[in-house]
Each structure stands twice: as C-alpha cells, then as structure tokens.
Design a protein around this motif. Structure first.
Motif, PDB file in Angstrom:
ATOM      1  N   SER A   8      16.600  26.071  34.416  1.00 60.37           N
ATOM      2  CA  SER A   8      16.816  26.455  35.790  1.00 60.37           C
ATOM      3  C   SER A   8      18.281  26.768  36.043  1.00 60.37           C
ATOM      4  CB  SER A   8      16.330  25.313  36.675  1.00 60.37           C
ATOM      5  OG  SER A   8      16.816  25.438  37.950  1.00 60.37           O
ATOM      6  N   LYS A   9      19.215  26.018  35.439  1.00 60.27           N
ATOM      7  CA  LYS A   9      20.623  26.256  35.595  1.00 60.27           C
ATOM      8  C   LYS A   9      21.004  27.603  34.968  1.00 60.27           C
ATOM      9  CE  LYS A   9      23.157  22.008  35.893  1.00 60.27           C
ATOM     10  NZ  LYS A   9      24.061  21.159  35.208  1.00 60.27           N
ATOM     11  N   ARG A  10      20.460  27.887  33.835  1.00 63.84           N
ATOM     12  CA  ARG A  10      20.757  29.153  33.149  1.00 63.84           C
ATOM     13  C   ARG A  10      20.283  30.334  33.977  1.00 63.84           C
ATOM     14  NH1 ARG A  10      18.086  28.541  27.688  1.00 63.84           N
ATOM     15  NH2 ARG A  10      18.179  26.337  27.843  1.00 63.84           N
ATOM     16  N   GLN A  11      19.156  30.201  34.551  1.00 64.29           N
ATOM     17  CA  GLN A  11      18.601  31.303  35.347  1.00 64.29           C
ATOM     18  C   GLN A  11      19.457  31.536  36.583  1.00 64.29           C
ATOM     19  OE1 GLN A  11      14.552  30.167  36.097  1.00 64.29           O
ATOM     20  NE2 GLN A  11      13.840  30.999  34.144  1.00 64.29           N
ATOM     21  N   THR A  12      19.992  30.476  37.169  1.00 66.66           N
ATOM     22  CA  THR A  12      20.823  30.592  38.340  1.00 66.66           C
ATOM     23  C   THR A  12      22.111  31.307  37.974  1.00 66.66           C
ATOM     24  OG1 THR A  12      19.925  28.502  39.120  1.00 66.66           O
ATOM     25  CG2 THR A  12      21.879  29.292  40.219  1.00 66.66           C
ATOM     26  N   ARG A  13      22.715  30.940  36.859  1.00 67.73           N
ATOM     27  CA  ARG A  13      23.928  31.596  36.427  1.00 67.73           C
ATOM     28  C   ARG A  13      23.687  33.094  36.161  1.00 67.73           C
ATOM     29  NH1 ARG A  13      25.818  28.073  31.644  1.00 67.73           N
ATOM     30  NH2 ARG A  13      24.957  26.222  32.525  1.00 67.73           N
ATOM     31  N   ARG A  14      22.599  33.390  35.579  1.00 69.83           N
ATOM     32  CA  ARG A  14      22.283  34.788  35.293  1.00 69.83           C
ATOM     33  C   ARG A  14      22.119  35.586  36.570  1.00 69.83           C
ATOM     34  NH1 ARG A  14      17.828  34.566  30.525  1.00 69.83           N
ATOM     35  NH2 ARG A  14      19.199  33.766  28.953  1.00 69.83           N
ATOM     36  N   ARG A  15      21.482  35.002  37.560  1.00 72.57           N
ATOM     37  CA  ARG A  15      21.280  35.680  38.826  1.00 72.57           C
ATOM     38  C   ARG A  15      22.610  35.936  39.488  1.00 72.57           C
ATOM     39  NH1 ARG A  15      16.663  31.927  41.013  1.00 72.57           N
ATOM     40  NH2 ARG A  15      15.142  32.508  39.507  1.00 72.57           N
ATOM     41  N   ARG A  16      23.523  35.001  39.421  1.00 69.68           N
ATOM     42  CA  ARG A  16      24.818  35.157  40.022  1.00 69.68           C
ATOM     43  C   ARG A  16      25.576  36.269  39.279  1.00 69.68           C
ATOM     44  NH1 ARG A  16      26.923  29.062  40.581  1.00 69.68           N
ATOM     45  NH2 ARG A  16      25.443  28.411  42.130  1.00 69.68           N
ATOM     46  N   ALA A  17      25.517  36.277  37.973  1.00 67.09           N
ATOM     47  CA  ALA A  17      26.208  37.300  37.186  1.00 67.09           C
ATOM     48  C   ALA A  17      25.643  38.686  37.506  1.00 67.09           C
ATOM     49  CB  ALA A  17      26.076  37.020  35.695  1.00 67.09           C
ATOM     50  N   VAL A  22      26.130  43.969  40.295  1.00 67.06           N
ATOM     51  CA  VAL A  22      25.584  44.924  41.268  1.00 67.06           C
ATOM     52  C   VAL A  22      26.616  45.164  42.362  1.00 67.06           C
ATOM     53  CG1 VAL A  22      23.791  45.250  43.028  1.00 67.06           C
ATOM     54  CG2 VAL A  22      23.184  44.350  40.791  1.00 67.06           C
ATOM     55  N   LEU A  23      27.291  44.139  42.821  1.00 67.93           N
ATOM     56  CA  LEU A  23      28.287  44.271  43.852  1.00 67.93           C
ATOM     57  C   LEU A  23      29.449  45.139  43.363  1.00 67.93           C
ATOM     58  CD1 LEU A  23      29.368  43.429  46.663  1.00 67.93           C
ATOM     59  CD2 LEU A  23      30.484  41.508  45.530  1.00 67.93           C
ATOM     60  N   ILE A  24      29.948  44.930  42.131  1.00 70.02           N
ATOM     61  CA  ILE A  24      31.066  45.707  41.587  1.00 70.02           C
ATOM     62  C   ILE A  24      30.648  47.181  41.434  1.00 70.02           C
ATOM     63  CG2 ILE A  24      32.535  46.017  39.551  1.00 70.02           C
ATOM     64  CD1 ILE A  24      32.494  42.952  39.241  1.00 70.02           C
ATOM     65  N   ALA A  25      29.450  47.419  40.929  1.00 67.50           N
ATOM     66  CA  ALA A  25      28.962  48.801  40.738  1.00 67.50           C
ATOM     67  C   ALA A  25      28.842  49.488  42.087  1.00 67.50           C
ATOM     68  CB  ALA A  25      27.612  48.800  40.020  1.00 67.50           C
ATOM     69  N   PHE A  28      32.289  50.607  43.273  1.00 71.79           N
ATOM     70  CA  PHE A  28      32.714  51.822  42.550  1.00 71.79           C
ATOM     71  C   PHE A  28      32.054  53.084  43.123  1.00 71.79           C
ATOM     72  CE2 PHE A  28      33.963  49.262  38.625  1.00 71.79           C
ATOM     73  CZ  PHE A  28      35.317  49.517  38.768  1.00 71.79           C
ATOM     74  N   ILE A  29      30.784  52.991  43.394  1.00 68.70           N
ATOM     75  CA  ILE A  29      30.039  54.162  43.910  1.00 68.70           C
ATOM     76  C   ILE A  29      30.563  54.540  45.287  1.00 68.70           C
ATOM     77  CG2 ILE A  29      27.768  54.931  44.717  1.00 68.70           C
ATOM     78  CD1 ILE A  29      26.558  53.360  42.388  1.00 68.70           C
ATOM     79  N   VAL A  30      30.799  53.560  46.169  1.00 67.45           N
ATOM     80  CA  VAL A  30      31.308  53.839  47.510  1.00 67.45           C
ATOM     81  C   VAL A  30      32.704  54.444  47.426  1.00 67.45           C
ATOM     82  CG1 VAL A  30      32.049  52.756  49.683  1.00 67.45           C
ATOM     83  CG2 VAL A  30      29.895  52.102  48.637  1.00 67.45           C
ATOM     84  N   SER A  31      33.539  53.933  46.541  1.00 65.34           N
ATOM     85  CA  SER A  31      34.892  54.456  46.391  1.00 65.34           C
ATOM     86  C   SER A  31      34.858  55.910  45.903  1.00 65.34           C
ATOM     87  CB  SER A  31      35.675  53.565  45.410  1.00 65.34           C
ATOM     88  OG  SER A  31      36.922  54.150  45.107  1.00 65.34           O
ATOM     89  N   ALA A  32      34.006  56.175  44.935  1.00 65.81           N
ATOM     90  CA  ALA A  32      33.899  57.548  44.406  1.00 65.81           C
ATOM     91  C   ALA A  32      33.400  58.503  45.478  1.00 65.81           C
ATOM     92  CB  ALA A  32      32.960  57.575  43.195  1.00 65.81           C
ATOM     93  N   THR A  33      32.453  58.059  46.277  1.00 62.46           N
ATOM     94  CA  THR A  33      31.908  58.910  47.330  1.00 62.46           C
ATOM     95  C   THR A  33      32.988  59.229  48.360  1.00 62.46           C
ATOM     96  OG1 THR A  33      29.739  57.894  47.026  1.00 62.46           O
ATOM     97  CG2 THR A  33      30.084  59.113  49.052  1.00 62.46           C
TER      98      THR A  33
END
Length: 195
Positions: A8-17, A22-25, A28-33
């Motif tokens: 369960s801890k591993r899955q939580t870390r993966r979701r956060r990552a 997704v937030l960083i991508a 980038f898309i908003v900046s390029a636009t």
C-alpha cells in the motif's frame, strides 16, 4: 510490517510520482502554448506593419520587344510551312502528271515497236516474195529490171537469191553494172571484225 501494508505504501508513492509528472508535463504544455501564441501574434503584428504594398506587374520594354520578335518569327515560320505544304502538293500533282505521261509514253513506245515489228515482217515477206519472183524469171527478162534499179537496191535482191539464180542474172547484166553490184556485195562485210 506486513506485506499488504508495504504494498500500500509503494502504491501511494507511485501515485504521487505520477501526479508530479503529470503536473510538470502540463506546465510545459501551457508554457509552450503561451509562447507560441505570443510569437504568432507578434508575427502577425509585424507582418501588418512591415508588409510591402502589393505591386502590379509591369513588363519592361526589352521583354516586350523580345516577345514581339518571337511572335513575328513564329508567324513567318507558320507562313513558310504553309508555302512549303502548298509547294509539296503542287510537286505531287506534277509528279503524278509526269508518271501518267511516262506511262503513256511507254505504252506508245510498245505499240510503236509492235507496229515496226509488224511492218518489218510484212516488208521482209514482200521482199522475199519479190526474190522468189525474180528467181522464177528467165535471166534475160530479169536483167533489164535489175539495170533499172540502183546498184545498192539490186545488190540487196541478188544477195538474197540462190547463188545459181543470182549468177544467171549477173551474167545477163551490163558488165559495168554487174561490177558495181559485185563491189557492193563484196564490201558489205569488209568492215566486219574478223576476230
């Protein structure tokens, strides 16, 4: 720790990552636009200010002179081609007439050759009949007829006769006339080649 809790801890870390990625991508898309939108707007704005006015195409005099010269040359070539076609047609007509006349001439020549052959045969038959008649005559009766002929003509008849008949007629002729006939007959083949 138990296994399910560790999972369960591993899955939580993966979701956060994943969420961070997704937030960083997205950023980038908003900046390029935004940048692309600004660049396009600036480009349109610059194009409106610096765009040259539309010019109308005005041909220069040298180009027009060249065009007129080419058109004149084309007209002359077309006229010459027409004249050559007319001349070729005239030559074809003349050639046909010449061929027709040549064919007529060849036909006339054949007809003339046939006529000459027929006339020669008829003349030969006539001469042969006269030779037979002269041979049948008594030499004393034939001699005056031969003396009335020219020596060439008389030599022709005597040359066709059987030697006995010719000798009898020659004996009845005037000696001078007989001599001239003998000279003609003897001289006929004198110029013939001996080899």
């Amino acid at each position: 720790m138990t296994q399910p809790a560790a999972k369960s801890k591993r899955q939580t870390r993966r979701r956060r990552a994943r969420g961070s990625l997704v937030l960083i991508a997205s950023l980038f898309i908003v900046s390029a636009t935004i940048r692309f939108g600004e660049g396009v707007g600036l480009a349109f704005a610059a194009a409106g200010k610096d765009a040259p006015e539309a010019k109308t195409c005005v041909p220069d005099e040298d180009g027009m002179a060249l065009l007129r010269a080419v058109q004149e040359r084309e007209r002359k070539v077309t006229e010459r081609e027409g004249a050559l076609a007319d001349r070729r047609q005239s030559l074809d007509i003349v050639e046909k007439r010449v061929q027709d006349r040549l064919a007529a001439l060849v036909a006339a020549e054949k007809e003339l050759a046939n006529t000459v052959t027929f006339a020669d045969k008829a003349a030969e038959q006539d001469v042969q009949r006269l030779v037979t008649v002269y041979e049948a005559m008594k030499p004393k009766e034939a001699a005056p007829l031969f003396e009335a002929m020219s020596p060439d003509f008389a030599a022709g008849f005597l040359g066709r006769m059987r030697p006995e008949s010719a000798a009898a007629i020659m004996a009845s002729l005037n000696p001078d006339f007989a001599y001239s006939i003998s000279a003609i007959v003897a001289g006929r083949n004198a110029r013939a080649p001996t080899n």
